[in-house]
Design a protein around this motif. Structure first.
Motif, PDB file in Angstrom:
ATOM      1  N   ASN A  89      50.262  37.961  35.080  1.00 29.51           N
ATOM      2  CA  ASN A  89      49.026  37.336  34.617  1.00 29.51           C
ATOM      3  C   ASN A  89      47.961  38.340  34.177  1.00 29.51           C
ATOM      4  OD1 ASN A  89      49.874  34.672  34.977  1.00 29.51           O
ATOM      5  ND2 ASN A  89      49.344  34.716  37.145  1.00 29.51           N
ATOM      6  N   GLY A  90      48.196  39.614  34.415  1.00 32.04           N
ATOM      7  CA  GLY A  90      47.241  40.636  34.000  1.00 32.04           C
ATOM      8  C   GLY A  90      45.976  40.674  34.826  1.00 32.04           C
ATOM      9  N   CYS A  91      46.078  40.345  36.111  1.00 26.06           N
ATOM     10  CA  CYS A  91      44.904  40.364  36.985  1.00 26.06           C
ATOM     11  C   CYS A  91      44.904  41.650  37.807  1.00 26.06           C
ATOM     12  CB  CYS A  91      44.896  39.136  37.898  1.00 26.06           C
ATOM     13  SG  CYS A  91      43.385  39.009  38.881  1.00 26.06           S
ATOM     14  N   ALA A  92      44.197  42.650  37.318  1.00 20.80           N
ATOM     15  CA  ALA A  92      44.179  43.969  37.942  1.00 20.80           C
ATOM     16  C   ALA A  92      43.636  43.931  39.367  1.00 20.80           C
ATOM     17  CB  ALA A  92      43.357  44.938  37.096  1.00 20.80           C
ATOM     18  N   TYR A  93      42.608  43.134  39.599  1.00 17.02           N
ATOM     19  CA  TYR A  93      42.026  43.038  40.934  1.00 17.02           C
ATOM     20  C   TYR A  93      43.081  42.587  41.948  1.00 17.02           C
ATOM     21  CZ  TYR A  93      39.135  41.510  44.828  1.00 17.02           C
ATOM     22  OH  TYR A  93      38.592  41.338  46.085  1.00 17.02           O
ATOM     23  N   CYS A  94      43.831  41.549  41.611  1.00 10.83           N
ATOM     24  CA  CYS A  94      44.834  41.016  42.541  1.00 10.83           C
ATOM     25  C   CYS A  94      46.041  41.946  42.678  1.00 10.83           C
ATOM     26  CB  CYS A  94      45.275  39.621  42.108  1.00 10.83           C
ATOM     27  SG  CYS A  94      43.981  38.369  42.334  1.00 10.83           S
ATOM     28  N   VAL A  95      46.421  42.629  41.609  1.00  8.53           N
ATOM     29  CA  VAL A  95      47.509  43.608  41.714  1.00  8.53           C
ATOM     30  C   VAL A  95      47.120  44.670  42.732  1.00  8.53           C
ATOM     31  CG1 VAL A  95      48.740  45.456  40.519  1.00  8.53           C
ATOM     32  CG2 VAL A  95      48.483  43.238  39.412  1.00  8.53           C
ATOM     33  N   ARG A  96      45.910  45.169  42.647  1.00  9.85           N
ATOM     34  CA  ARG A  96      45.441  46.201  43.581  1.00  9.85           C
ATOM     35  C   ARG A  96      45.408  45.661  45.005  1.00  9.85           C
ATOM     36  NH1 ARG A  96      42.978  51.301  43.627  1.00  9.85           N
ATOM     37  NH2 ARG A  96      42.784  51.779  45.823  1.00  9.85           N
ATOM     38  N   MET A  97      44.839  44.484  45.183  1.00  6.30           N
ATOM     39  CA  MET A  97      44.698  43.911  46.517  1.00  6.30           C
ATOM     40  C   MET A  97      46.068  43.693  47.176  1.00  6.30           C
ATOM     41  SD  MET A  97      42.645  40.500  47.759  1.00  6.30           S
ATOM     42  CE  MET A  97      43.597  39.376  46.760  1.00  6.30           C
ATOM     43  N   HIS A  98      47.013  43.152  46.437  1.00  5.37           N
ATOM     44  CA  HIS A  98      48.320  42.853  47.024  1.00  5.37           C
ATOM     45  C   HIS A  98      49.207  44.092  47.127  1.00  5.37           C
ATOM     46  CE1 HIS A  98      47.320  38.746  47.574  1.00  5.37           C
ATOM     47  NE2 HIS A  98      46.878  38.700  46.331  1.00  5.37           N
ATOM     48  N   SER A  99      48.967  45.083  46.294  1.00  6.90           N
ATOM     49  CA  SER A  99      49.647  46.372  46.460  1.00  6.90           C
ATOM     50  C   SER A  99      49.204  47.027  47.764  1.00  6.90           C
ATOM     51  CB  SER A  99      49.342  47.307  45.285  1.00  6.90           C
ATOM     52  OG  SER A  99      49.863  46.803  44.089  1.00  6.90           O
ATOM     53  N   ASP A 100      47.920  46.994  48.029  1.00  4.38           N
ATOM     54  CA  ASP A 100      47.387  47.547  49.280  1.00  4.38           C
ATOM     55  C   ASP A 100      47.932  46.793  50.485  1.00  4.38           C
ATOM     56  OD1 ASP A 100      45.940  49.377  47.785  1.00  4.38           O
ATOM     57  OD2 ASP A 100      44.008  48.346  48.058  1.00  4.38           O
ATOM     58  N   SER A 101      47.983  45.477  50.391  1.00  4.65           N
ATOM     59  CA  SER A 101      48.501  44.659  51.484  1.00  4.65           C
ATOM     60  C   SER A 101      49.988  44.927  51.717  1.00  4.65           C
ATOM     61  CB  SER A 101      48.269  43.172  51.179  1.00  4.65           C
ATOM     62  OG  SER A 101      48.701  42.370  52.247  1.00  4.65           O
ATOM     63  N   PHE A 102      50.741  45.087  50.641  1.00  2.00           N
ATOM     64  CA  PHE A 102      52.173  45.406  50.725  1.00  2.00           C
ATOM     65  C   PHE A 102      52.365  46.705  51.507  1.00  2.00           C
ATOM     66  CE2 PHE A 102      56.008  47.404  48.834  1.00  2.00           C
ATOM     67  CZ  PHE A 102      56.944  46.407  49.081  1.00  2.00           C
ATOM     68  N   ALA A 103      51.579  47.716  51.197  1.00  2.00           N
ATOM     69  CA  ALA A 103      51.661  48.995  51.905  1.00  2.00           C
ATOM     70  C   ALA A 103      51.269  48.827  53.370  1.00  2.00           C
ATOM     71  CB  ALA A 103      50.775  50.037  51.222  1.00  2.00           C
ATOM     72  N   LYS A 104      50.228  48.062  53.611  1.00  2.39           N
ATOM     73  CA  LYS A 104      49.755  47.820  54.980  1.00  2.39           C
ATOM     74  C   LYS A 104      50.832  47.136  55.825  1.00  2.39           C
ATOM     75  CE  LYS A 104      47.050  44.504  56.770  1.00  2.39           C
ATOM     76  NZ  LYS A 104      46.094  43.459  56.677  1.00  2.39           N
ATOM     77  N   HIS A 105      51.603  46.260  55.207  1.00  2.95           N
ATOM     78  CA  HIS A 105      52.669  45.546  55.914  1.00  2.95           C
ATOM     79  C   HIS A 105      53.968  46.356  55.996  1.00  2.95           C
ATOM     80  CE1 HIS A 105      50.262  41.768  55.021  1.00  2.95           C
ATOM     81  NE2 HIS A 105      50.339  41.836  56.341  1.00  2.95           N
ATOM     82  N   GLY A 106      53.922  47.603  55.549  1.00  2.00           N
ATOM     83  CA  GLY A 106      55.091  48.469  55.670  1.00  2.00           C
ATOM     84  C   GLY A 106      56.057  48.400  54.504  1.00  2.00           C
ATOM     85  N   GLY A 107      55.613  47.874  53.382  1.00  2.00           N
ATOM     86  CA  GLY A 107      56.461  47.787  52.197  1.00  2.00           C
ATOM     87  C   GLY A 107      56.797  49.162  51.632  1.00  2.00           C
ATOM     88  N   ASP A 108      57.959  49.268  51.047  1.00  2.00           N
ATOM     89  CA  ASP A 108      58.449  50.518  50.456  1.00  2.00           C
ATOM     90  C   ASP A 108      57.691  50.819  49.163  1.00  2.00           C
ATOM     91  OD1 ASP A 108      59.877  52.576  49.279  1.00  2.00           O
ATOM     92  OD2 ASP A 108      61.793  51.522  49.252  1.00  2.00           O
ATOM     93  N   PRO A 109      56.990  51.963  49.077  1.00  2.00           N
ATOM     94  CA  PRO A 109      56.223  52.284  47.872  1.00  2.00           C
ATOM     95  C   PRO A 109      57.090  52.413  46.620  1.00  2.00           C
ATOM     96  CG  PRO A 109      56.125  54.109  49.457  1.00  2.00           C
ATOM     97  CD  PRO A 109      56.851  52.986  50.118  1.00  2.00           C
ATOM     98  N   VAL A 110      58.345  52.814  46.784  1.00  2.00           N
ATOM     99  CA  VAL A 110      59.240  52.902  45.629  1.00  2.00           C
ATOM    100  C   VAL A 110      59.505  51.501  45.082  1.00  2.00           C
ATOM    101  CG1 VAL A 110      61.552  53.558  44.850  1.00  2.00           C
ATOM    102  CG2 VAL A 110      60.289  55.054  46.409  1.00  2.00           C
ATOM    103  N   LYS A 111      59.702  50.552  45.976  1.00  2.00           N
ATOM    104  CA  LYS A 111      59.936  49.163  45.557  1.00  2.00           C
ATOM    105  C   LYS A 111      58.734  48.641  44.775  1.00  2.00           C
ATOM    106  CE  LYS A 111      62.396  46.631  48.200  1.00  2.00           C
ATOM    107  NZ  LYS A 111      62.916  45.816  49.299  1.00  2.00           N
TER     108      LYS A 111
END
Length: 144
Positions: free
Chosen positions: A46-68
């Motif tokens: 959808n091209g929503c930069a704000y939400c991409v950033r927010m959910h990328s940060d949350s993914f990392a916080k939850h232990g998500g693989d940065p390569v993924k």
């Protein structure tokens, strides 16, 4: 620059949208790291930069693989995604792009191999809610 402030102009509607997102986070059937991955992908589409950033940060916080996360835009041809993640990502893309019913039906059949009906329902609500947040965010903010 902001076109309008949804939370100020329509506080009851904003609260309803926020409550739905909060409810999805309570006792989730979908693991938080998968939810973050899906929300990030929907926001990319959808091209929503704000939400991409927010959910990328949350993914990392939850232990998500940065390569993924780095490979998310090309997940279909990338290694490292499980069959269940691929099914969920395909479902997210089908619903976000509102593709034809035949394609959506094919994606749904694949989901059934990995998720129970209640999980599919929750996943669908996560996707729909993220699409709504993206559109609200995009409508409010002017980036020119």
């Amino acid at each position: 620059m902001t076109r309008f402030a949804f939370h100020e102009v329509s506080p009851k509607l904003f609260q309803a949208q926020f409550d739905l997102a909060t409810k999805l986070g309570e006792n989730p059937l979908i693991a938080p790291v998968l939810r973050d991955l899906i929300e990030c992908r929907v926001s990319q589409i959808n091209g929503c930069a704000y939400c991409v950033r927010m959910h990328s940060d949350s993914f990392a916080k939850h232990g998500g693989d940065p390569v993924k996360l780095a490979m998310l835009p090309v997940w279909q041809s990338a290694e490292g995604f499980s069959a269940a993640e691929r099914a969920a990502l395909a479902w997210a893309e089908c619903l976000t792009r509102a593709e034809c019913q035949v394609t959506i039906s094919k994606c749904h059949r694949v989901l059934l191999d990995h998720f129970e009906e209640a999980e599919i329902s929750e996943l669908t609500c996560v996707i729909a809610t993220m699409n709504a947040w993206n559109r609200l965010g995009i409508a409010q903010h002017e980036f020119a």
